[in-house]
Design a protein around this motif. Structure first.
Motif, PDB file in Angstrom:
ATOM      1  N   ALA A 408      35.003  47.173  42.467  1.00 32.59           N
ATOM      2  CA  ALA A 408      34.285  47.556  43.692  1.00 32.59           C
ATOM      3  C   ALA A 408      34.015  49.064  43.695  1.00 32.59           C
ATOM      4  O   ALA A 408      33.020  49.535  44.256  1.00 32.59           O
ATOM      5  CB  ALA A 408      35.084  47.144  44.922  1.00 32.59           C
ATOM      6  N   ALA A 409      34.901  49.814  43.027  1.00 35.36           N
ATOM      7  CA  ALA A 409      34.716  51.271  42.972  1.00 35.36           C
ATOM      8  C   ALA A 409      33.849  51.690  41.780  1.00 35.36           C
ATOM      9  O   ALA A 409      33.619  52.882  41.572  1.00 35.36           O
ATOM     10  CB  ALA A 409      36.085  51.947  42.892  1.00 35.36           C
ATOM     11  N   GLY A 410      33.392  50.717  40.969  1.00 34.16           N
ATOM     12  CA  GLY A 410      32.444  51.045  39.902  1.00 34.16           C
ATOM     13  C   GLY A 410      32.994  51.000  38.484  1.00 34.16           C
ATOM     14  O   GLY A 410      32.323  51.426  37.551  1.00 34.16           O
ATOM     15  N   VAL A 411      34.224  50.473  38.305  1.00 29.62           N
ATOM     16  CA  VAL A 411      34.829  50.470  36.966  1.00 29.62           C
ATOM     17  C   VAL A 411      35.310  49.049  36.631  1.00 29.62           C
ATOM     18  O   VAL A 411      36.013  48.439  37.433  1.00 29.62           O
ATOM     19  CB  VAL A 411      36.044  51.430  36.919  1.00 29.62           C
ATOM     20  CG1 VAL A 411      36.749  51.334  35.574  1.00 29.62           C
ATOM     21  CG2 VAL A 411      35.608  52.863  37.181  1.00 29.62           C
ATOM     22  N   THR A 412      34.932  48.531  35.455  1.00 27.74           N
ATOM     23  CA  THR A 412      35.495  47.226  35.066  1.00 27.74           C
ATOM     24  C   THR A 412      36.681  47.441  34.140  1.00 27.74           C
ATOM     25  O   THR A 412      36.622  48.231  33.187  1.00 27.74           O
ATOM     26  CB  THR A 412      34.475  46.336  34.323  1.00 27.74           C
ATOM     27  OG1 THR A 412      34.028  47.020  33.171  1.00 27.74           O
ATOM     28  CG2 THR A 412      33.299  45.984  35.196  1.00 27.74           C
ATOM     29  N   VAL A 413      37.756  46.720  34.428  1.00 27.62           N
ATOM     30  CA  VAL A 413      38.980  46.854  33.654  1.00 27.62           C
ATOM     31  C   VAL A 413      39.686  45.493  33.692  1.00 27.62           C
ATOM     32  O   VAL A 413      39.559  44.761  34.681  1.00 27.62           O
ATOM     33  CB  VAL A 413      39.838  48.004  34.255  1.00 27.62           C
ATOM     34  CG1 VAL A 413      40.322  47.699  35.646  1.00 27.62           C
ATOM     35  CG2 VAL A 413      40.962  48.398  33.363  1.00 27.62           C
ATOM     36  N   GLY A 414      40.378  45.126  32.612  1.00 26.42           N
ATOM     37  CA  GLY A 414      40.994  43.803  32.555  1.00 26.42           C
ATOM     38  C   GLY A 414      42.357  43.764  33.236  1.00 26.42           C
ATOM     39  O   GLY A 414      43.102  44.744  33.199  1.00 26.42           O
ATOM     40  N   ALA A 415      42.684  42.624  33.831  1.00 25.06           N
ATOM     41  CA  ALA A 415      44.029  42.432  34.412  1.00 25.06           C
ATOM     42  C   ALA A 415      44.887  41.714  33.381  1.00 25.06           C
ATOM     43  O   ALA A 415      44.462  40.716  32.800  1.00 25.06           O
ATOM     44  CB  ALA A 415      43.928  41.603  35.686  1.00 25.06           C
ATOM     45  N   LEU A 416      46.086  42.223  33.146  1.00 25.89           N
ATOM     46  CA  LEU A 416      46.970  41.626  32.139  1.00 25.89           C
ATOM     47  C   LEU A 416      47.278  40.165  32.472  1.00 25.89           C
ATOM     48  O   LEU A 416      47.368  39.319  31.584  1.00 25.89           O
ATOM     49  CB  LEU A 416      48.258  42.463  32.050  1.00 25.89           C
ATOM     50  CG  LEU A 416      49.353  41.952  31.130  1.00 25.89           C
ATOM     51  CD1 LEU A 416      48.833  41.741  29.712  1.00 25.89           C
ATOM     52  CD2 LEU A 416      50.536  42.925  31.121  1.00 25.89           C
ATOM     53  N   SER A 417      47.444  39.856  33.761  1.00 19.35           N
ATOM     54  CA  SER A 417      47.841  38.478  34.109  1.00 19.35           C
ATOM     55  C   SER A 417      46.773  37.459  33.712  1.00 19.35           C
ATOM     56  O   SER A 417      47.083  36.282  33.553  1.00 19.35           O
ATOM     57  CB  SER A 417      48.171  38.373  35.595  1.00 19.35           C
ATOM     58  OG  SER A 417      47.022  38.674  36.345  1.00 19.35           O
ATOM     59  N   GLU A 418      45.533  37.916  33.509  1.00 15.75           N
ATOM     60  CA  GLU A 418      44.496  36.973  33.048  1.00 15.75           C
ATOM     61  C   GLU A 418      44.797  36.458  31.644  1.00 15.75           C
ATOM     62  O   GLU A 418      44.236  35.453  31.209  1.00 15.75           O
ATOM     63  CB  GLU A 418      43.121  37.673  33.003  1.00 15.75           C
ATOM     64  CG  GLU A 418      42.502  37.886  34.363  1.00 15.75           C
ATOM     65  CD  GLU A 418      41.294  38.820  34.297  1.00 15.75           C
ATOM     66  OE1 GLU A 418      40.847  39.181  33.196  1.00 15.75           O
ATOM     67  OE2 GLU A 418      40.831  39.204  35.392  1.00 15.75           O
ATOM     68  N   HIS A 419      45.625  37.184  30.916  1.00 17.16           N
ATOM     69  CA  HIS A 419      45.936  36.789  29.538  1.00 17.16           C
ATOM     70  C   HIS A 419      47.243  36.012  29.444  1.00 17.16           C
ATOM     71  O   HIS A 419      47.664  35.617  28.366  1.00 17.16           O
ATOM     72  CB  HIS A 419      46.034  38.032  28.643  1.00 17.16           C
ATOM     73  CG  HIS A 419      44.780  38.856  28.661  1.00 17.16           C
ATOM     74  ND1 HIS A 419      43.690  38.576  27.881  1.00 17.16           N
ATOM     75  CD2 HIS A 419      44.436  39.936  29.406  1.00 17.16           C
ATOM     76  CE1 HIS A 419      42.729  39.453  28.127  1.00 17.16           C
ATOM     77  NE2 HIS A 419      43.168  40.290  29.051  1.00 17.16           N
ATOM     78  N   ARG A 420      47.916  35.858  30.587  1.00 20.13           N
ATOM     79  CA  ARG A 420      49.205  35.138  30.561  1.00 20.13           C
ATOM     80  C   ARG A 420      48.978  33.667  30.848  1.00 20.13           C
ATOM     81  O   ARG A 420      48.085  33.305  31.612  1.00 20.13           O
ATOM     82  CB  ARG A 420      50.144  35.721  31.641  1.00 20.13           C
ATOM     83  CG  ARG A 420      50.543  37.172  31.380  1.00 20.13           C
ATOM     84  CD  ARG A 420      51.729  37.540  32.281  1.00 20.13           C
ATOM     85  NE  ARG A 420      52.038  38.953  32.221  1.00 20.13           N
ATOM     86  CZ  ARG A 420      52.742  39.523  31.245  1.00 20.13           C
ATOM     87  NH1 ARG A 420      53.194  38.794  30.234  1.00 20.13           N
ATOM     88  NH2 ARG A 420      52.985  40.823  31.270  1.00 20.13           N
ATOM     89  N   ARG A 421      49.847  32.833  30.269  1.00 19.38           N
ATOM     90  CA  ARG A 421      49.725  31.398  30.527  1.00 19.38           C
ATOM     91  C   ARG A 421      51.000  30.886  31.211  1.00 19.38           C
ATOM     92  O   ARG A 421      51.018  30.764  32.435  1.00 19.38           O
ATOM     93  CB  ARG A 421      49.441  30.659  29.216  1.00 19.38           C
ATOM     94  CG  ARG A 421      48.148  31.167  28.556  1.00 19.38           C
ATOM     95  CD  ARG A 421      47.669  30.325  27.422  1.00 19.38           C
ATOM     96  NE  ARG A 421      48.617  30.206  26.336  1.00 19.38           N
ATOM     97  CZ  ARG A 421      48.796  31.140  25.393  1.00 19.38           C
ATOM     98  NH1 ARG A 421      48.089  32.270  25.411  1.00 19.38           N
ATOM     99  NH2 ARG A 421      49.671  30.960  24.427  1.00 19.38           N
TER     100      ARG A 421
END
Ligand SMILES: Cc1ncc(COP(=O)(O)O)c(C=O)c1O
Length: 459
Positions: A408-421
């Motif tokens: 929302a502030a203009g920066v895309t960055v990955g969240a670590l939890s998206e890679h956890r199963r």
């Protein structure tokens, strides 16, 4: 000509005139206004009636003729055929939405910096390709023989893997190679161990092939080899820079993994996606260097040149390469000749090595800056190699919410939890520093630190 058939052309409609005329004839046949055997006017008459050139009338008849609606009878004229062809199904057109160019500052992992001014070496390679005629027949399904020779030399020199061209298969990148390997060597229902957290595209590839995924824990050195059970037939692993935590599998653990695979007969799939970039640390041997009978090694140009090239290589025993090439020969699914020829030119010319050296200097500086800016907001890990670092955050923070706030502030960055199963662990951000210009990187990090402060990460 049946003068009761009213034909009109619309010169401002944007549809070519001959197509308009052809469509009106088709409609007249379909709804019975023109019957089989009906004689059509000559092109001269038709052109006069419509006030169009004779070429337009001729093109309309050519089109109808090609589609089987009309036939010419020598000396007699042009007639509606006996068997009217099927009318094609009306195609419902959906709107085409190309991905918009985004104004967002991109700190997503895994996307390299692309210089807006192409290097002379890049241009030279494509010039060389354009000066050649394409091969006469279908290429070798394993890849251009000369490229396989050059890649064997490259992975020998850069990754220490002693191999020959018979061990190389040219691919459209890591995921393509992985999917092919799974399709040919693994049976649906079998199990495959994958790092957790890990690379989602590998998980999806295994899932699509019907494999049962076994989540294996990772620590800051990479895959926990001691967690592997003896009944696992295959393991996917990122030893040179664990994705996404960034550990570099130490030699002792590599040896342990190879010993385990030799004992159990398992296949090790080594994803070597960004090993070209390492900073102030000694190289570690590729798993494939240790045992090409047990290891299939996947390399890619996605991090060194561009993911848009869709080009990579797979290194394996000659029997595995032969099986994969045999399978591929029936599918036609391998990189096209111009791409392969360009890579060959880049390898021969030393351009790939040169591009890597240049990027390495650029990324080293950015990595140092990124680590120093972010260190106060969490624990930076995985900074010794690759194109990204991971910032571990205090347990109470929600990394997906922070990633959304950054966006929302203009920066895309990955969240670590998206890679956890299934295996829990701390929240974090997976931050790529390669993509933006240095100036944009500085801007993006300033925005990100403000987001982190607002989220309560400081201190
Ligand atoms: C772990 C991992 N492997 C491989 C790749 C590259 O895949 P490909 O070569 O198919 O572009 C990536 C890219 O993001 C990655 O993160």
């Amino acid at each position: 000509m049946d003068s009761s058939l009213p034909l009109v052309v619309n010169r401002s409609g944007g549809v070519p005139l001959h197509l308009q005329v052809a469509e009106q004839f088709r409609a007249a046949v379909v709804d019975g206004r023109l019957l089989a055997g009906h004689r059509l006017p000559s092109t001269r008459e038709l052109a006069r009636q419509l006030g169009v050139s004779r070429a337009v009338a001729q093109s309309a008849y050519d089109q109808l003729h090609a589609e089987g609606w009309i036939e010419g009878r020598t000396g007699a004229g042009t007639f509606v055929t006996d068997v009217a062809p099927l009318r094609p199904v009306e195609r419902r057109r959906t709107t085409f939405h190309p991905a918009p160019d985004s104004d967002l500052l991109v700190l997503r992992p895994g996307i390299p910096f692309i210089d807006p001014t192409p290097d002379p070496g890049w241009r030279r390679a494509w010039r060389e390709v354009s000066a050649q005629s394409p091969p006469r027949g279908y290429d070798d399904a394993a890849g251009l023989p000369a490229l396989r020779v050059a890649l064997a030399e490259h992975v020998g020199r850069v990754r220490g893997i002693a191999c020959g061209p018979e061990n190389i298969l040219v691919t459209n990148g890591t995921v393509h190679g992985l999917r092919l390997l799974l399709a040919v060597t693994r049976r649906p229902g079998e199990r495959i161990a994958i790092e957790d957290p890990g690379y989602l595209n590998a998980v999806v590839a295994a899932h699509d092939h019907g494999l049962a995924i076994v989540d294996v824990p990772v620590d800051r050195d990479g895959l926990q080899v001691s967690a592997l059970t003896d009944d696992l037939p295959a393991v996917y692993v990122t030893p040179s820079h664990q994705y996404p935590l960034g550990g570099r599998l130490p030699v002792a653990r590599r040896n342990e993994l190879i010993r385990w695979a030799r004992r159990t007969g398992a296949m090790l799939i080594e994803d070597d996606y960004d090993s070209e970039f390492r900073f102030d640390v000694a190289p570690l041997p590729a798993l494939a260097q240790l045992d090409l009978d047990r290891v299939v090694h996947l390399g890619t140009l996605s991090k060194t040149l561009s993911p848009a090239l869709r080009l990579g290589w797979l290194v394996a025993s000659d029997t595995t390469v032969d099986r994969l090439a045999f399978f591929r020969a029936n599918s036609g699914d391998w990189p096209g000749w111009p791409m392969q020829a360009a890579l060959l030119a880049m390898l021969r010319d030393g351009y790939l090595d040169q591009a890597i050296r240049k990027h390495r200097r650029r990324y080293a500086e950015r990595r140092t800056h990124t680590c120093s800016v972010l260190a106060p907001y969490g624990r930076v890990i995985g900074q010794d190699a690759g194109l990204h670092i991971t910032l571990l955050l205090p347990d109470h923070l929600d990394d997906r919410a922070i990633s959304a706030q950054a966006r929302a502030a203009g920066v895309t960055v990955g969240a670590l939890s998206e890679h956890r199963r299934s295996i829990p662990g701390p929240p974090g951000l997976v931050i790529g520093y390669a993509t933006p210009t240095t100036e944009h990187l500085h801007q993006a990090l300033t925005i990100l630190t403000e987001v982190l402060i607002r989220a309560g990460s400081k201190g």
